[in-house]
Design a protein around this motif. Structure first.
Motif, PDB file in Angstrom:
ATOM      1  N   ASP A 191       0.847  -1.192   0.000  1.00 31.69           N
ATOM      2  CA  ASP A 191       0.000   0.000   0.000  1.00 31.69           C
ATOM      3  C   ASP A 191       0.883   1.243   0.000  1.00 31.69           C
ATOM      4  O   ASP A 191       1.608   1.519   0.962  1.00 31.69           O
ATOM      5  CB  ASP A 191      -0.907  -0.004   1.236  1.00 31.69           C
ATOM      6  N   PHE A 192       0.812   2.014  -1.091  1.00 34.33           N
ATOM      7  CA  PHE A 192       1.641   3.210  -1.213  1.00 34.33           C
ATOM      8  C   PHE A 192       1.144   4.347  -0.319  1.00 34.33           C
ATOM      9  O   PHE A 192       1.861   5.329  -0.129  1.00 34.33           O
ATOM     10  CB  PHE A 192       1.676   3.689  -2.669  1.00 34.33           C
ATOM     11  N   GLY A 193      -0.040   4.231   0.211  1.00 32.34           N
ATOM     12  CA  GLY A 193      -0.562   5.281   1.067  1.00 32.34           C
ATOM     13  C   GLY A 193      -0.255   5.088   2.533  1.00 32.34           C
ATOM     14  O   GLY A 193      -0.573   5.960   3.355  1.00 32.34           O
ATOM     15  N   ALA A 194       0.368   3.986   2.884  1.00 36.40           N
ATOM     16  CA  ALA A 194       0.664   3.684   4.289  1.00 36.40           C
ATOM     17  C   ALA A 194       2.159   3.809   4.552  1.00 36.40           C
ATOM     18  O   ALA A 194       2.985   3.742   3.638  1.00 36.40           O
ATOM     19  CB  ALA A 194       0.191   2.273   4.641  1.00 36.40           C
ATOM     20  N   GLN A 195       2.506   3.998   5.826  1.00 37.80           N
ATOM     21  CA  GLN A 195       3.909   4.055   6.221  1.00 37.80           C
ATOM     22  C   GLN A 195       4.481   2.647   6.328  1.00 37.80           C
ATOM     23  O   GLN A 195       3.774   1.702   6.682  1.00 37.80           O
ATOM     24  CB  GLN A 195       4.066   4.774   7.554  1.00 37.80           C
ATOM     25  N   HIS A 196       5.761   2.535   6.026  1.00 36.13           N
ATOM     26  CA  HIS A 196       6.437   1.239   6.080  1.00 36.13           C
ATOM     27  C   HIS A 196       7.790   1.428   6.749  1.00 36.13           C
ATOM     28  O   HIS A 196       8.442   2.462   6.586  1.00 36.13           O
ATOM     29  CB  HIS A 196       6.621   0.652   4.676  1.00 36.13           C
ATOM     30  N   ASP A 197       8.204   0.427   7.505  1.00 36.95           N
ATOM     31  CA  ASP A 197       9.502   0.440   8.166  1.00 36.95           C
ATOM     32  C   ASP A 197      10.491  -0.350   7.325  1.00 36.95           C
ATOM     33  O   ASP A 197      10.265  -1.531   7.015  1.00 36.95           O
ATOM     34  CB  ASP A 197       9.409  -0.172   9.563  1.00 36.95           C
ATOM     35  N   MET A 198      11.592   0.317   6.969  1.00 32.63           N
ATOM     36  CA  MET A 198      12.619  -0.311   6.145  1.00 32.63           C
ATOM     37  C   MET A 198      13.977  -0.064   6.800  1.00 32.63           C
ATOM     38  O   MET A 198      14.470   1.068   6.813  1.00 32.63           O
ATOM     39  CB  MET A 198      12.607   0.276   4.715  1.00 32.63           C
ATOM     40  N   GLY A 199      14.558  -1.128   7.363  1.00 35.04           N
ATOM     41  CA  GLY A 199      15.879  -1.020   7.956  1.00 35.04           C
ATOM     42  C   GLY A 199      15.973  -0.006   9.078  1.00 35.04           C
ATOM     43  O   GLY A 199      16.988   0.697   9.194  1.00 35.04           O
ATOM     44  N   GLY A 200      14.927   0.136   9.867  1.00 36.29           N
ATOM     45  CA  GLY A 200      14.934   1.096  10.953  1.00 36.29           C
ATOM     46  C   GLY A 200      14.480   2.484  10.553  1.00 36.29           C
ATOM     47  O   GLY A 200      14.396   3.375  11.404  1.00 36.29           O
ATOM     48  N   PHE A 201      14.188   2.692   9.269  1.00 38.04           N
ATOM     49  CA  PHE A 201      13.686   3.978   8.783  1.00 38.04           C
ATOM     50  C   PHE A 201      12.203   3.858   8.480  1.00 38.04           C
ATOM     51  O   PHE A 201      11.736   2.839   7.954  1.00 38.04           O
ATOM     52  CB  PHE A 201      14.424   4.411   7.513  1.00 38.04           C
ATOM     53  N   THR A 202      11.462   4.908   8.811  1.00 39.45           N
ATOM     54  CA  THR A 202      10.033   4.953   8.508  1.00 39.45           C
ATOM     55  C   THR A 202       9.836   5.671   7.187  1.00 39.45           C
ATOM     56  O   THR A 202      10.184   6.842   7.045  1.00 39.45           O
ATOM     57  CB  THR A 202       9.258   5.674   9.621  1.00 39.45           C
ATOM     58  N   ILE A 203       9.284   4.964   6.207  1.00 38.33           N
ATOM     59  CA  ILE A 203       9.059   5.503   4.864  1.00 38.33           C
ATOM     60  C   ILE A 203       7.592   5.847   4.736  1.00 38.33           C
ATOM     61  O   ILE A 203       6.725   4.981   4.840  1.00 38.33           O
ATOM     62  CB  ILE A 203       9.485   4.490   3.779  1.00 38.33           C
ATOM     63  N   GLY A 204       7.294   7.118   4.511  1.00 36.20           N
ATOM     64  CA  GLY A 204       5.918   7.592   4.423  1.00 36.20           C
ATOM     65  C   GLY A 204       5.338   7.479   3.033  1.00 36.20           C
ATOM     66  O   GLY A 204       5.943   6.919   2.107  1.00 36.20           O
ATOM     67  N   ARG A 205       4.149   8.049   2.885  1.00 36.14           N
ATOM     68  CA  ARG A 205       3.409   7.945   1.623  1.00 36.14           C
ATOM     69  C   ARG A 205       4.188   8.535   0.455  1.00 36.14           C
ATOM     70  O   ARG A 205       4.348   7.898  -0.598  1.00 36.14           O
ATOM     71  CB  ARG A 205       2.064   8.659   1.758  1.00 36.14           C
ATOM     72  N   PHE A 206       4.671   9.763   0.609  1.00 34.76           N
ATOM     73  CA  PHE A 206       5.357  10.408  -0.507  1.00 34.76           C
ATOM     74  C   PHE A 206       6.693   9.743  -0.812  1.00 34.76           C
ATOM     75  O   PHE A 206       7.132   9.744  -1.963  1.00 34.76           O
ATOM     76  CB  PHE A 206       5.551  11.896  -0.214  1.00 34.76           C
ATOM     77  N   ALA A 207       7.343   9.198   0.193  1.00 32.95           N
ATOM     78  CA  ALA A 207       8.577   8.454  -0.066  1.00 32.95           C
ATOM     79  C   ALA A 207       8.289   7.197  -0.880  1.00 32.95           C
ATOM     80  O   ALA A 207       9.080   6.810  -1.756  1.00 32.95           O
ATOM     81  CB  ALA A 207       9.261   8.090   1.245  1.00 32.95           C
ATOM     82  N   ASN A 208       7.152   6.537  -0.612  1.00 30.31           N
ATOM     83  CA  ASN A 208       6.763   5.372  -1.412  1.00 30.31           C
ATOM     84  C   ASN A 208       6.601   5.751  -2.869  1.00 30.31           C
ATOM     85  O   ASN A 208       7.098   5.056  -3.774  1.00 30.31           O
ATOM     86  CB  ASN A 208       5.456   4.780  -0.883  1.00 30.31           C
ATOM     87  N   TYR A 209       5.891   6.849  -3.115  1.00 31.37           N
ATOM     88  CA  TYR A 209       5.696   7.298  -4.494  1.00 31.37           C
ATOM     89  C   TYR A 209       7.004   7.817  -5.093  1.00 31.37           C
ATOM     90  O   TYR A 209       7.190   7.774  -6.326  1.00 31.37           O
ATOM     91  CB  TYR A 209       4.622   8.386  -4.543  1.00 31.37           C
ATOM     92  N   PHE A 210       7.904   8.302  -4.244  1.00 36.33           N
ATOM     93  CA  PHE A 210       9.207   8.735  -4.731  1.00 36.33           C
ATOM     94  C   PHE A 210       9.954   7.556  -5.344  1.00 36.33           C
ATOM     95  O   PHE A 210      10.539   7.671  -6.433  1.00 36.33           O
ATOM     96  CB  PHE A 210      10.012   9.349  -3.585  1.00 36.33           C
ATOM     97  N   PHE A 211       9.960   6.413  -4.650  1.00 36.78           N
ATOM     98  CA  PHE A 211      10.639   5.245  -5.186  1.00 36.78           C
ATOM     99  C   PHE A 211       9.972   4.759  -6.479  1.00 36.78           C
ATOM    100  O   PHE A 211      10.658   4.357  -7.423  1.00 36.78           O
ATOM    101  CB  PHE A 211      10.643   4.119  -4.150  1.00 36.78           C
ATOM    102  N   LEU A 212       8.649   4.795  -6.519  1.00 33.74           N
ATOM    103  CA  LEU A 212       7.945   4.386  -7.740  1.00 33.74           C
ATOM    104  C   LEU A 212       8.294   5.318  -8.897  1.00 33.74           C
ATOM    105  O   LEU A 212       8.565   4.872 -10.022  1.00 33.74           O
ATOM    106  CB  LEU A 212       6.438   4.384  -7.493  1.00 33.74           C
ATOM    107  N   MET A 213       8.297   6.627  -8.618  1.00 33.17           N
ATOM    108  CA  MET A 213       8.608   7.591  -9.671  1.00 33.17           C
ATOM    109  C   MET A 213      10.062   7.480 -10.094  1.00 33.17           C
ATOM    110  O   MET A 213      10.393   7.714 -11.265  1.00 33.17           O
ATOM    111  CB  MET A 213       8.294   9.000  -9.160  1.00 33.17           C
ATOM    112  N   LEU A 214      10.928   7.111  -9.167  1.00 34.54           N
ATOM    113  CA  LEU A 214      12.336   6.919  -9.516  1.00 34.54           C
ATOM    114  C   LEU A 214      12.490   5.751 -10.487  1.00 34.54           C
ATOM    115  O   LEU A 214      13.300   5.805 -11.426  1.00 34.54           O
ATOM    116  CB  LEU A 214      13.148   6.671  -8.248  1.00 34.54           C
ATOM    117  N   LEU A 215      11.697   4.707 -10.287  1.00 32.75           N
ATOM    118  CA  LEU A 215      11.729   3.573 -11.202  1.00 32.75           C
ATOM    119  C   LEU A 215      11.234   3.979 -12.592  1.00 32.75           C
ATOM    120  O   LEU A 215      11.823   3.605 -13.616  1.00 32.75           O
ATOM    121  CB  LEU A 215      10.867   2.436 -10.640  1.00 32.75           C
ATOM    122  N   ILE A 216      10.175   4.780 -12.635  1.00 36.87           N
ATOM    123  CA  ILE A 216       9.660   5.247 -13.927  1.00 36.87           C
ATOM    124  C   ILE A 216      10.667   6.175 -14.595  1.00 36.87           C
ATOM    125  O   ILE A 216      10.860   6.139 -15.819  1.00 36.87           O
ATOM    126  CB  ILE A 216       8.299   5.941 -13.733  1.00 36.87           C
TER     127      ILE A 216
END
Length: 608
Positions: free
Chosen positions: A419-444
């Motif tokens: 879910d790109f709208g939810a926060q996720h914990d990655m390696g001790g870092f909290t990745i928020g909604r816009f960070a999720n879309y940032f990674f998706l946009m980086l792939l595009i």
């Protein structure tokens, strides 16, 4: 060329053929003044500049630079290194392959401008110079002394053109002003870069890593500036600092190294960009990051149309809107008249395909036009799209786009249970909604970069360049100009639509007002074209950097209110005056904007 009228036997005088500086100081004294002033400026950053914490950045602390003091410290360190290099200090020769004097002048100018801006801001905000502490007085005096020393260094004055005795007073004034301007340019010019011994491949890769790390640090610092004065100081230091590195010859050397390792540089750039969300403590600046990537991706698509094929498109933002609307209508929005909810991959295909179709429909009847006529037609298409989307509200036309209210409540993406709208914990870092879309946009963005590189180096890419350089000659050589231009138009439109599918989900709502020709905040057609031209037409990194700057600067300059566009326009004029080929130009375009005297060096680089 005469530069000094003092008799040769006068103490400290130069003979008529010896270059002199702008200020009448002996060369040894000038270098000592530049070095001493820069060193004292470093000392001043560890002193208090004001007695109250009412000025942002807390400049009241001794022994610990903060806020604008950090920027002054960076500029002063750079100036000190260049000053030491001008003395021929061993181990610093590599720092100035094109000579130290031009770089030293820009570095001291950066320190002076940032330091005096801070002192003036403190005096203005707090009510007078009485609010300055010893550090504030010291930075003002020391930075001025360093700049005076740098401007006193000898330089080669331009040869004055003969004056026609029949010229009018106005013509003589213009002649004198032109000579003064050429003199100022000569003051800040640099010599020819010295040949540098080739480095082992591993060393060059380490240099690339250092360059990317420095770029990430500068970008993170700039995007995270917490108050207006700090951002303006950042612009001053970064602008003059970049000019200093360029005059030193370091930018040219870095470009040569990265050109020899293009794949490593590209992969490293994406790795550095992927690290950006992990440098943030919250999701605030990741918001700017994802919008910058959307803007940059669309600018890179426009670079195919404008930079490679040479087609002036003033309505390109409409293709971004077509992709956004198409994706939003099939993504399960309650405002959509179509009761469907496609998965993301299908919505992406719909958005890109819709923009592709519109690109072909618009390009087929119009691409037989050239130049200004094509620009007018594309500008009309952009306005037609926005007006049409506004009228499809069920009253003026069919109920498809919900008119000015747009397609709203677009749900967040859910890809394979993520879910790109939810926060996720990655390696001790909290990745928020816009960070999720940032990674998706980086792939595009990576996909768009791959398409640009492969198409630019292909047979069709060479045909685009041929059309851009001389369409008549290209047609005479057997190139089907209409088909080639239509392919460029279609590819560019589909890439814009691809970015539009993500924009629709990031913004939740798609409205016609988001796709204007010009406006205070990008993306719009005017800013997209400016990003391509100012960043560097025909390159990959140019539009990406240009888009980042053109999105970040207006966003940070909102405190200027009605003067925002004035300040921004002035900055663009200055940039185009001093760097008309763009921040990161390709070799062919760089040759077009340099004088004949510089062409042999550039031709050597172009053939490398």
């Amino acid at each position: 060329m005469t530069t000094q009228t003092t008799a040769p036997d006068t103490p400290g005088a130069r003979n008529a053929d010896t270059p002199a500086g702008l200020l009448p100081l002996p060369e040894k004294a000038a270098r000592a003044l530049a070095l001493g002033g820069s060193a004292l400026t470093i000392v001043s950053t560890f002193l208090a500049w004001t007695w109250t914490a009412d000025f942002p950045g807390d400049l009241t602390v001794y022994g610990y630079p903060g806020g604008l003091q950090v920027l002054v410290l960076v500029g002063a360190l750079l100036a000190t290194l260049f000053a030491l290099a001008s003395y021929g200090v061993r181990g610093l020769r590599w720092l100035t392959p094109a000579g130290p004097d031009g770089a030293l002048r820009f570095a001291t100018l950066a320190t002076f401008a940032t330091g005096w801006y801070t002192v003036i801001a403190i005096s203005t905000d707090l009510g007078g110079v009485v609010n300055l502490e010893p550090g504030g007085y010291l930075v003002a005096v020391a930075s001025l002394a360093a700049l005076a020393g740098a401007l006193s260094l000898p330089f080669q004055r331009p040869e004055p053109e003969p004056i026609d005795p029949d010229d009018t007073g106005w013509e003589k004034f213009k002649h004198a002003a032109a000579y003064k301007w050429e003199t100022v340019k000569a003051v800040f010019s640099a010599g020819s870069p010295r040949p540098v011994r080739a480095l082992p491949p591993y060393a060059e890769i380490l240099i690339i890593v250092a360059i990317l790390a420095l770029g990430l640090l500068v970008f993170t610092y700039g995007i995270g500036t917490e108050y207006d004065e700090l951002f303006i100081g950042f612009l001053i230091t970064a602008g003059f600092g970049f000019a200093a590195l360029n005059k030193a010859g370091l930018i040219a050397q870095a470009s040569q190294i990265t050109a020899r390792h293009q794949n490593i540089t590209t992969a490293g750039a994406f790795v550095a960009a992927a690290l950006f969300p992990f440098t943030q403590t919250d999701d605030q600046y990741a918001t700017l990051g994802v919008y910058i990537l959307i803007f940059a991706t669309v600018a890179l698509g426009l670079n195919i149309v404008v930079g490679l094929a040479g087609l002036l498109d003033l309505g390109y933002v409409a293709f971004l809107g077509v992709g956004a609307y198409a994706a939003s209508l099939v993504s399960g929005s309650p405002s959509s008249p179509f009761d469907v909810h496609f998965p993301f991959w299908a919505a992406v295909l719909v958005g890109a395909a819709a923009s592709l179709v519109f690109g072909v429909l618009i390009g087929a009847p119009t691409l037989r036009l050239r130049g200004d006529y094509l620009a007018i037609v594309t500008l009309g298409f952009g306005e037609i799209f926005r007006i049409t989307a506004n009228n499809l509200d069920g009253t003026s036309g069919p109920d498809i786009t919900n008119g000015s209210n747009g397609v709203s409540s677009i749900p967040n993406l859910d890809v394979l249970g993520f879910d790109f709208g939810a926060q996720h914990d990655m390696g001790g870092f909290t990745i928020g909604r816009f960070a999720n879309y940032f990674f998706l946009m980086l792939l595009i963005t990576a996909v768009v970069v791959l398409v640009f590189r492969r198409s630019g180096n292909s047979r069709i890419g060479r045909a685009w360049v041929a059309i851009r350089e001389d369409e008549t000659a290209a047609l005479a050589m057997g190139i089907n100009g209409f088909r080639v231009k239509l392919i460029a138009f279609a590819v560019g439109a589909s890439l814009a639509g691809l970015a539009g599918t993500v924009q629709a989900h990031v913004t939740y709502t798609v409205t016609p007002e988001q796709y204007l020709f010009a406006g205070p905040i990008p993306p719009n057609s005017a800013f997209l074209l400016a990003a391509v031209v100012l960043g560097g037409m025909g390159t990959i990194s140019g539009p990406l950097i240009g888009a980042a700057l053109l999105f970040l600067i207006p966003n940070k300059l909102q405190f200027l209110g009605n003067y925002q566009l004035f300040a921004f326009g002035l900055a663009l004029i200055l940039l185009m005056r001093f760097r008309p080929e763009g921040l990161i130009p390709n070799r062919r375009r760089q040759l077009e904007f340099h004088e004949d005297a510089e062409a042999p060096t550039l031709l050597t680089k172009a053939g490398a």
